[in-house]
Design an enzyme around this catalytic site. Structure first.
Site, PDB file in Angstrom:
ATOM      1  N   SER A  38       0.837  -1.203   0.000  1.00  0.00           N
ATOM      2  CA  SER A  38       0.000   0.000   0.000  1.00  0.00           C
ATOM      3  C   SER A  38       0.871   1.252   0.000  1.00  0.00           C
ATOM      4  CB  SER A  38      -0.954  -0.050   1.195  1.00  0.00           C
ATOM      5  OG  SER A  38      -2.025   0.832   1.021  1.00  0.00           O
ATOM      6  N   ASP A 183      -5.884  -3.733  -2.595  1.00  0.00           N
ATOM      7  CA  ASP A 183      -4.784  -3.377  -1.687  1.00  0.00           C
ATOM      8  C   ASP A 183      -4.119  -4.605  -1.060  1.00  0.00           C
ATOM      9  OD1 ASP A 183      -3.485  -2.392   0.867  1.00  0.00           O
ATOM     10  OD2 ASP A 183      -4.279  -0.489   0.125  1.00  0.00           O
TER      11      ASP A 183
END
Length: 294
Positions: A38, A183
């Site tokens: 991320s 993600d």
């Protein structure tokens, strides 16, 4: 001295990672390999491309983060439009502006695809929801029939940063069909296991930098309603995989930058808060390095 570094996810709190990077530079550490999830993948990608911490801070100072919130044009009242975007697009924002920004900034350092980086120098983690598996880029791309050398670095970072329901998922086309990628923090928010493998000697010192507290300092969660239950489920899901690899013997190689305030999606953050987060990263890393024995 050459080291390998792993950066965790954490949304806007990831600004603290810049301060951590700055302290490592000042101590003379050079990053041989970097990995991240991320927001950690963004910092790792810029470091791999040759950006210094000061250059990264300058990039962010000249960038309005709220510009990344590129919602689709819908001729409906906003509350209804938001629900439709979540239902059909699975995200409030397209994420195209963010990816284009990544492309432009990486191109400034001559980095377009993974072939522009030293081999095995940069890894990011994403979550393949279609196949229910954790995806390590670039290596796992070959299992999808995609040449890893020609895959865009900006797209890999965008995949790792596709916060569920916030940014639209990435559709990764492969020989077997279309795969929905979100993600990496959904399955592994702190992928220190990429460089630290049980039973295998480390090639060089590995340092982890995470935007959370250690297991011993982590407060117990209060769960009294369905919302708190959902939040606890999601957090546990994110952290359980990594917790297996972060034993006490590994904690000595981890900088814990605990930030209690929830700033994950605060893209309208003020300059003062930006500076404060970066300073926290500097302070925590400087304290850690005083006693780190590598």
């Amino acid at each position: 001295m050459d080291i390998d570094v792993v950066f965790s996810g954490g949304g806007i709190k990831g600004l603290a990672l810049i301060g951590a990077y700055e302290m490592l530079e000042k101590k003379g550490f050079r990053f041989k390999r970097v990995a991240g999830t991320s927001v950690g993948s963004i910092l790792a990608g810029f470091a791999a491309a040759g950006y210094s911490s000061n250059e990264i801070e300058m990039l962010l100072n000249e960038t309005e983060l709220k510009e990344f919130l590129d919602s689709r044009n819908v001729l409906l009242p906003m509350p209804i439009a938001k629900w439709l975007l979540l239902y059909w697009r699975m995200g409030l924002y397209k994420g195209n502006v963010f990816e284009e920004w990544l492309e432009k900034k990486l191109a400034a350092k001559g980095v377009y695809t993974f072939s522009d980086l030293p081999p095995n120098s940069f890894y990011v983690v994403a979550s393949d929801l279609t196949n229910g598996r954790l995806l390590v880029l670039p290596d796992d791309l070959e299992e999808y029939g995609i040449p890893k050398e020609t895959f865009p670095v900006a797209r890999a970072i965008r995949m790792s940063s596709s916060l569920p329901y916030f940014f639209e998922p990435i559709k990764l086309r492969s020989l077997s069909g279309v795969n929905t990628i979100v993600d990496g923090g959904v399955l592994s928010n702190f992928p220190m296991w990429i460089f630290v493998k049980e039973g295998e000697p480390k090639i060089r010192p590995v340092l982890g930098i995470t935007l959370s507290s250690s297991q011993r300092e982590r407060p117990k969660r209060v769960i009294k309603n369905a919302i708190q239950l959902f939040e606890a489920l999601f957090i546990t899901m994110k952290e359980a995989h990594d917790a297996r690899y972060i034993s006490r013997k590994h904690e000595k190689d981890i900088v814990f930058i605990s930030i209690k305030e929830d700033l994950t999606t605060e893209f309208t953050i003020t300059p003062e808060k930006k500076d404060a987060l970066i300073e926290i990263g500097r302070m925590k890393t400087n304290e850690f390095l005083k006693t780190w024995t590598y």
